[in-house]
Design a protein around this motif. Structure first.
Motif, PDB file in Angstrom:
ATOM      1  N   ALA A  41      53.692  19.399  22.413  1.00  0.00           N
ATOM      2  CA  ALA A  41      53.111  17.988  21.440  1.00  0.00           C
ATOM      3  C   ALA A  41      52.964  17.321  23.001  1.00  0.00           C
ATOM      4  CB  ALA A  41      52.808  18.074  20.781  1.00  0.00           C
ATOM      5  N   ALA A  42      54.224  16.585  23.515  1.00  0.00           N
ATOM      6  CA  ALA A  42      54.595  15.855  24.511  1.00  0.00           C
ATOM      7  C   ALA A  42      54.151  15.945  25.968  1.00  0.00           C
ATOM      8  CB  ALA A  42      55.541  15.313  24.368  1.00  0.00           C
ATOM      9  N   ALA A  43      54.286  17.866  25.861  1.00  0.00           N
ATOM     10  CA  ALA A  43      54.018  17.908  27.320  1.00  0.00           C
ATOM     11  C   ALA A  43      52.870  18.332  27.414  1.00  0.00           C
ATOM     12  CB  ALA A  43      55.341  19.502  27.167  1.00  0.00           C
ATOM     13  N   ILE A  44      51.957  19.085  26.215  1.00  0.00           N
ATOM     14  CA  ILE A  44      50.136  19.441  26.662  1.00  0.00           C
ATOM     15  C   ILE A  44      49.954  18.314  27.904  1.00  0.00           C
ATOM     16  CG2 ILE A  44      48.497  18.904  25.417  1.00  0.00           C
ATOM     17  CD1 ILE A  44      50.199  21.194  23.365  1.00  0.00           C
ATOM     18  N   PRO A  45      49.946  17.461  27.545  1.00  0.00           N
ATOM     19  CA  PRO A  45      49.047  16.084  28.637  1.00  0.00           C
ATOM     20  C   PRO A  45      49.337  16.587  29.867  1.00  0.00           C
ATOM     21  CG  PRO A  45      49.958  14.500  26.813  1.00  0.00           C
ATOM     22  CD  PRO A  45      50.212  16.231  26.810  1.00  0.00           C
ATOM     23  N   ARG A  50      47.344  19.274  35.371  1.00  0.00           N
ATOM     24  CA  ARG A  50      47.874  20.353  36.472  1.00  0.00           C
ATOM     25  C   ARG A  50      46.734  21.753  35.976  1.00  0.00           C
ATOM     26  NH1 ARG A  50      54.271  20.176  37.964  1.00  0.00           N
ATOM     27  NH2 ARG A  50      53.288  21.992  39.071  1.00  0.00           N
ATOM     28  N   HIS A  51      46.923  22.139  35.267  1.00  0.00           N
ATOM     29  CA  HIS A  51      45.819  22.973  34.438  1.00  0.00           C
ATOM     30  C   HIS A  51      45.332  22.511  33.631  1.00  0.00           C
ATOM     31  CE1 HIS A  51      48.482  25.472  37.086  1.00  0.00           C
ATOM     32  NE2 HIS A  51      49.473  24.378  36.804  1.00  0.00           N
ATOM     33  N   PRO A  52      43.635  21.972  34.279  1.00  0.00           N
ATOM     34  CA  PRO A  52      42.813  21.477  33.118  1.00  0.00           C
ATOM     35  C   PRO A  52      42.460  22.665  31.981  1.00  0.00           C
ATOM     36  CG  PRO A  52      41.748  21.434  35.037  1.00  0.00           C
ATOM     37  CD  PRO A  52      43.386  21.920  34.927  1.00  0.00           C
ATOM     38  N   GLY A  53      42.433  23.415  32.533  1.00  0.00           N
ATOM     39  CA  GLY A  53      41.170  24.377  31.663  1.00  0.00           C
ATOM     40  C   GLY A  53      42.627  25.390  30.644  1.00  0.00           C
ATOM     41  N   ALA A  54      43.468  24.965  30.481  1.00  0.00           N
ATOM     42  CA  ALA A  54      44.518  25.706  29.565  1.00  0.00           C
ATOM     43  C   ALA A  54      44.666  25.032  28.130  1.00  0.00           C
ATOM     44  CB  ALA A  54      46.217  24.752  30.063  1.00  0.00           C
ATOM     45  N   ARG A  55      44.898  26.682  27.815  1.00  0.00           N
ATOM     46  CA  ARG A  55      44.659  26.560  26.144  1.00  0.00           C
ATOM     47  C   ARG A  55      45.769  27.089  25.946  1.00  0.00           C
ATOM     48  NH1 ARG A  55      41.621  30.773  23.749  1.00  0.00           N
ATOM     49  NH2 ARG A  55      41.999  31.999  25.434  1.00  0.00           N
ATOM     50  N   PHE A  56      46.102  26.342  24.229  1.00  0.00           N
ATOM     51  CA  PHE A  56      47.455  26.145  24.068  1.00  0.00           C
ATOM     52  C   PHE A  56      47.607  26.722  22.415  1.00  0.00           C
ATOM     53  CE2 PHE A  56      48.237  22.776  26.854  1.00  0.00           C
ATOM     54  CZ  PHE A  56      49.237  23.481  26.951  1.00  0.00           C
ATOM     55  N   ALA A  69      51.006  16.435  15.646  1.00  0.00           N
ATOM     56  CA  ALA A  69      51.021  16.630  16.159  1.00  0.00           C
ATOM     57  C   ALA A  69      49.815  16.104  17.052  1.00  0.00           C
ATOM     58  CB  ALA A  69      50.970  17.993  16.730  1.00  0.00           C
ATOM     59  N   LEU A  70      48.629  16.549  16.287  1.00  0.00           N
ATOM     60  CA  LEU A  70      46.916  16.310  16.460  1.00  0.00           C
ATOM     61  C   LEU A  70      46.987  14.347  16.704  1.00  0.00           C
ATOM     62  CD1 LEU A  70      44.719  18.188  13.987  1.00  0.00           C
ATOM     63  CD2 LEU A  70      44.914  18.130  16.318  1.00  0.00           C
ATOM     64  N   ALA A  71      48.041  13.912  15.224  1.00  0.00           N
ATOM     65  CA  ALA A  71      47.586  12.316  16.199  1.00  0.00           C
ATOM     66  C   ALA A  71      48.407  12.188  17.518  1.00  0.00           C
ATOM     67  CB  ALA A  71      48.391  11.599  15.399  1.00  0.00           C
ATOM     68  N   ALA A  72      49.783  12.750  18.017  1.00  0.00           N
ATOM     69  CA  ALA A  72      50.202  12.611  19.448  1.00  0.00           C
ATOM     70  C   ALA A  72      49.347  13.168  20.306  1.00  0.00           C
ATOM     71  CB  ALA A  72      51.589  13.649  19.341  1.00  0.00           C
ATOM     72  N   LEU A  73      48.497  14.167  20.005  1.00  0.00           N
ATOM     73  CA  LEU A  73      47.717  14.765  21.262  1.00  0.00           C
ATOM     74  C   LEU A  73      47.057  14.194  21.362  1.00  0.00           C
ATOM     75  CD1 LEU A  73      47.868  18.543  19.906  1.00  0.00           C
ATOM     76  CD2 LEU A  73      48.803  17.644  22.340  1.00  0.00           C
ATOM     77  N   GLY A  74      46.268  12.844  20.627  1.00  0.00           N
ATOM     78  CA  GLY A  74      44.638  12.207  20.735  1.00  0.00           C
ATOM     79  C   GLY A  74      43.611  12.732  21.582  1.00  0.00           C
ATOM     80  N   GLU A  75      42.977  12.626  22.418  1.00  0.00           N
ATOM     81  CA  GLU A  75      42.089  13.294  23.717  1.00  0.00           C
ATOM     82  C   GLU A  75      42.608  14.652  23.570  1.00  0.00           C
ATOM     83  OE1 GLU A  75      40.786  11.771  26.806  1.00  0.00           O
ATOM     84  OE2 GLU A  75      42.853  10.127  27.218  1.00  0.00           O
ATOM     85  N   HIS A  76      43.411  14.912  24.212  1.00  0.00           N
ATOM     86  CA  HIS A  76      43.533  16.081  24.386  1.00  0.00           C
ATOM     87  C   HIS A  76      44.027  17.520  23.170  1.00  0.00           C
ATOM     88  CE1 HIS A  76      45.176  14.197  28.169  1.00  0.00           C
ATOM     89  NE2 HIS A  76      45.532  13.653  27.744  1.00  0.00           N
ATOM     90  N   ALA A  77      43.795  16.991  22.207  1.00  0.00           N
ATOM     91  CA  ALA A  77      43.204  18.076  21.153  1.00  0.00           C
ATOM     92  C   ALA A  77      42.513  18.819  20.520  1.00  0.00           C
ATOM     93  CB  ALA A  77      43.852  17.153  19.997  1.00  0.00           C
ATOM     94  N   ALA A  78      41.653  18.912  21.636  1.00  0.00           N
ATOM     95  CA  ALA A  78      40.795  20.169  22.387  1.00  0.00           C
ATOM     96  C   ALA A  78      41.032  21.037  22.523  1.00  0.00           C
ATOM     97  CB  ALA A  78      39.074  18.990  22.968  1.00  0.00           C
ATOM     98  N   ALA A  79      41.960  20.993  23.271  1.00  0.00           N
ATOM     99  CA  ALA A  79      42.570  21.669  24.161  1.00  0.00           C
ATOM    100  C   ALA A  79      43.404  23.085  23.948  1.00  0.00           C
ATOM    101  CB  ALA A  79      43.637  21.426  25.758  1.00  0.00           C
ATOM    102  N   VAL A  80      44.257  22.581  21.984  1.00  0.00           N
ATOM    103  CA  VAL A  80      44.682  23.633  20.832  1.00  0.00           C
ATOM    104  C   VAL A  80      43.910  23.751  19.766  1.00  0.00           C
ATOM    105  CG1 VAL A  80      46.889  22.672  20.076  1.00  0.00           C
ATOM    106  CG2 VAL A  80      46.536  21.746  21.888  1.00  0.00           C
ATOM    107  N   THR A  81      44.198  25.067  20.037  1.00  0.00           N
ATOM    108  CA  THR A  81      43.682  25.952  18.553  1.00  0.00           C
ATOM    109  C   THR A  81      44.942  26.059  17.517  1.00  0.00           C
ATOM    110  OG1 THR A  81      42.025  26.638  19.932  1.00  0.00           O
ATOM    111  CG2 THR A  81      42.609  27.635  17.569  1.00  0.00           C
ATOM    112  N   PHE A  82      44.694  25.494  15.983  1.00  0.00           N
ATOM    113  CA  PHE A  82      45.756  25.863  15.277  1.00  0.00           C
ATOM    114  C   PHE A  82      45.483  26.466  14.739  1.00  0.00           C
ATOM    115  CE2 PHE A  82      46.906  21.436  16.643  1.00  0.00           C
ATOM    116  CZ  PHE A  82      48.438  21.423  16.695  1.00  0.00           C
ATOM    117  N   LEU A  83      46.319  28.069  14.550  1.00  0.00           N
ATOM    118  CA  LEU A  83      46.118  29.419  14.060  1.00  0.00           C
ATOM    119  C   LEU A  83      46.461  29.850  12.344  1.00  0.00           C
ATOM    120  CD1 LEU A  83      46.583  31.833  17.227  1.00  0.00           C
ATOM    121  CD2 LEU A  83      45.113  30.871  16.686  1.00  0.00           C
ATOM    122  N   GLY A  84      47.532  28.334  11.861  1.00  0.00           N
ATOM    123  CA  GLY A  84      48.170  28.635  10.564  1.00  0.00           C
ATOM    124  C   GLY A  84      49.054  29.459  10.024  1.00  0.00           C
TER     125      GLY A  84
END
Length: 228
Positions: A41-45, A50-56, A69-84
């Protein structure tokens, strides 16, 4: 594990990436700190810079870990999908679909079976430099490694892997062959060879009959896939 099970997995188009929008996966218990989700999560921003289109794509159970993790990601959470939590079939499909699989574990890993699964499915692997992981990845030849618990180094290695597809492809090609060392068929043959050597040496170093019987039964159970 059986390598061919993951090698034959069908990719899921929803989880596949493109050069402009690569997909990057994580699998593990989200609320277990040693699995390293917060390191990722800390590395995602930094990766997104460098790769604004990346999806996690994050797979695993543990609501508390997801919320942290969502709290740590903040505005970057939109790039992350939690699959459960996902099934074994979906796990194989996920690993066959993504550009990179990330293993940011911080310790407590005696082997790293998920790395073998990812290599078998054809994913590029980026893993922390734990001793067990380095051995499974042939000291970096079958997957890229970064300094454990270092989000900046994780981001650097992920970006390098995305920006040098030839090097990533070379590691994946090596992994395709290297991973066969960990297939049950190979492991069973090696165990049987050791057992046969022990039996052959029985006259010099007597083996208790009950110990030989237990070893023989263990081999049978290994071939059957579990305890009986």
């Amino acid at each position: 594990m059986y390598v061919d099970t993951f090698a034959a997995a069908e990719p899921n188009p929803a989880w596949q990436g493109t050069p402009q929008a690569p997909t990057i996966a994580f699998l593990g218990r989200l609320d277990e700190p040693r699995k390293g989700l917060m390191v990722l999560a800390a590395a995602i921003p930094q990766v997104l810079a460098r790769h604004p289109g990346a999806r996690f794509l994050i797979a695993g159970r543990g609501d508390a870990g997801r919320d942290d993790a969502l709290a740590a990601l903040g505005e970057h959470a939109a790039a992350v999908t939690f699959l459960g939590g996902i099934s074994d079939e979906d796990k194989a499909a996920l690993l066959a679909s993504v550009d990179l699989y990330i293993a940011p574990q911080t310790g407590g890993e005696s082997f790293g079976i998920v790395l073998v699964e990812a290599m078998s499915a054809g994913a590029g692997v980026v893993a922390s430099d734990l001793g067990a992981f380095r051995r499974v990845l042939d000291d970096g030849a079958a997957g890229a490694v970064f300094r454990s618990e270092d989000p900046a180094d994780l981001a650097r290695v992920v970006c390098d892997a995305l920006e040098d597809p030839a090097a990533t492809a070379a590691r994946r090609a090596h992994a395709t062959t290297w991973v066969r060392h960990f297939d049950w068929a190979s492991v069973t043959n090696q165990v049987e060879a050791v057992y046969e050597m022990a039996v052959a040496a029985g006259e010099a170093i007597p083996v208790r009959p009950d110990a030989a019987w237990r070893a023989s039964r263990a081999l049978r159970l290994l071939g059957e896939g579990g305890d009986r």
